[in-house]
Design an enzyme around this catalytic site. Sequence first.
Site, PDB file in Angstrom:
ATOM      1  N   SER A 117      21.754  -7.760 -91.845  1.00 33.24           N
ATOM      2  CA  SER A 117      20.336  -8.659 -91.888  1.00 33.24           C
ATOM      3  C   SER A 117      20.495  -9.658 -93.263  1.00 33.24           C
ATOM      4  O   SER A 117      20.838  -9.209 -94.326  1.00 33.24           O
ATOM      5  CB  SER A 117      19.430  -7.874 -91.961  1.00 33.24           C
ATOM      6  OG  SER A 117      19.405  -7.174 -90.769  1.00 33.24           O
TER       7      SER A 117
HETATM    8  N1  SAH Z   1      21.074  -2.739 -90.849  1.00 38.68           N
HETATM    9  C1  SAH Z   1      22.284  -3.131 -90.495  1.00 38.68           C
HETATM   10  C2  SAH Z   1      21.996  -4.174 -89.268  1.00 38.68           C
HETATM   11  C3  SAH Z   1      23.029  -4.170 -88.274  1.00 38.68           C
HETATM   12  S1  SAH Z   1      22.788  -5.107 -86.842  1.00 38.68           S
HETATM   13  C4  SAH Z   1      23.363  -3.656 -91.295  1.00 38.68           C
HETATM   14  O1  SAH Z   1      22.691  -3.712 -92.523  1.00 38.68           O
HETATM   15  O2  SAH Z   1      24.552  -3.958 -91.404  1.00 38.68           O
HETATM   16  C5  SAH Z   1      22.130  -4.117 -85.749  1.00 38.68           C
HETATM   17  C6  SAH Z   1      22.781  -2.667 -85.395  1.00 38.68           C
HETATM   18  O3  SAH Z   1      22.162  -2.288 -84.508  1.00 38.68           O
HETATM   19  C7  SAH Z   1      24.215  -2.918 -84.979  1.00 38.68           C
HETATM   20  O4  SAH Z   1      25.095  -2.410 -85.788  1.00 38.68           O
HETATM   21  C8  SAH Z   1      24.305  -2.505 -83.564  1.00 38.68           C
HETATM   22  O5  SAH Z   1      25.520  -2.022 -83.256  1.00 38.68           O
HETATM   23  C9  SAH Z   1      23.316  -1.515 -83.743  1.00 38.68           C
HETATM   24  N2  SAH Z   1      22.765  -1.003 -82.306  1.00 38.68           N
HETATM   25  C10 SAH Z   1      22.402  -1.814 -81.607  1.00 38.68           C
HETATM   26  N3  SAH Z   1      21.908  -0.987 -80.723  1.00 38.68           N
HETATM   27  C11 SAH Z   1      21.763   0.438 -81.016  1.00 38.68           C
HETATM   28  C12 SAH Z   1      21.372   1.718 -80.504  1.00 38.68           C
HETATM   29  N4  SAH Z   1      20.915   1.880 -79.318  1.00 38.68           N
HETATM   30  N5  SAH Z   1      21.624   2.709 -81.137  1.00 38.68           N
HETATM   31  C13 SAH Z   1      22.187   2.628 -82.629  1.00 38.68           C
HETATM   32  N6  SAH Z   1      22.585   1.638 -82.996  1.00 38.68           N
HETATM   33  C14 SAH Z   1      22.462   0.215 -82.206  1.00 38.68           C
END
Ligand code: SAH
Length: 236
Positions: A88
């Site tokens: 993000s």
């Molecule tokens: N805070 C993270 C943002 C990652 S983007 C960072 O700083 O890198 C959102 C993330 O949510 C992705 O890694 C994706 O794989 C995860 N995601 C999507 N659906 C999910 C679920 N049902 N359970 C756990 N993670 C999930």
Amino acid sequence: MDPLNPAPKKSRELPPLPEPPKPFVGQEQMGILRERMVETQLKARGIIDKAVLDLLGRLPRHLFVDPSMVDLAYSDGPLPIGFGQTISQPYIVAFMTETLALTPEDRVLEIGSGCGYQTAVLASLAQEVYAVELLPGLFDQGRANIKKLGFQNVWAKHGDGSLGWPEMAPFTAIVAAAYGSRTPRRLLDQLSPGGRLLMPLGEPESQSLVLFRKAKDGRVTSRSILGCRFVPLVGG
Ligand code: SAH
């Protein structure tokens, strides 16, 4: 023809030079970029929580991104972290963290921990962080990053975070970095009285960050606080 004096070769074009190497961006330079990020992206947009500003000014975000993106690590936007996902934008991480107003007593559930940057932010301010990531490749990457920085108060799980982490509930704060389409009942069940849950809700093109609060008597209220754009929460 005199073999010692061969006729000069017809001049031909020299092969192109290789791409110049990217300038080495060292620790010191990273610190400068971080300071600039705090001033121009966070303070300038209204982040005032000193703990959040100090922390984001210290935390080495560049260690969480792919080496090829290191010099973009403090830029004003999300960045790809592989597997079709993104880390993000710094402002969003700061805004979400400020909104959660964490204290050293908080037990936080983080859904969608990705590369682990927000995990590190949460773990620096709260007592314990329970981080769930759905994609195995990112789960490994995030866990390795958290370990590399030496955090001892993070528990990581590979799985569907939309189910929460019932064995470890209740949590005083829950935060999701992927958007859902409806009120997250299962997660609210895992929130302690007095707790807060911050999560994007909506549709692909139109989402807002919604802050849920559970009162001491268990009643839940919610309000939309910011328009945003996240990747979808996959699964349950
Ligand atoms: N805070 C993270 C943002 C990652 S983007 C960072 O700083 O890198 C959102 C993330 O949510 C992705 O890694 C994706 O794989 C995860 N995601 C999507 N659906 C999910 C679920 N049902 N359970 C756990 N993670 C999930």
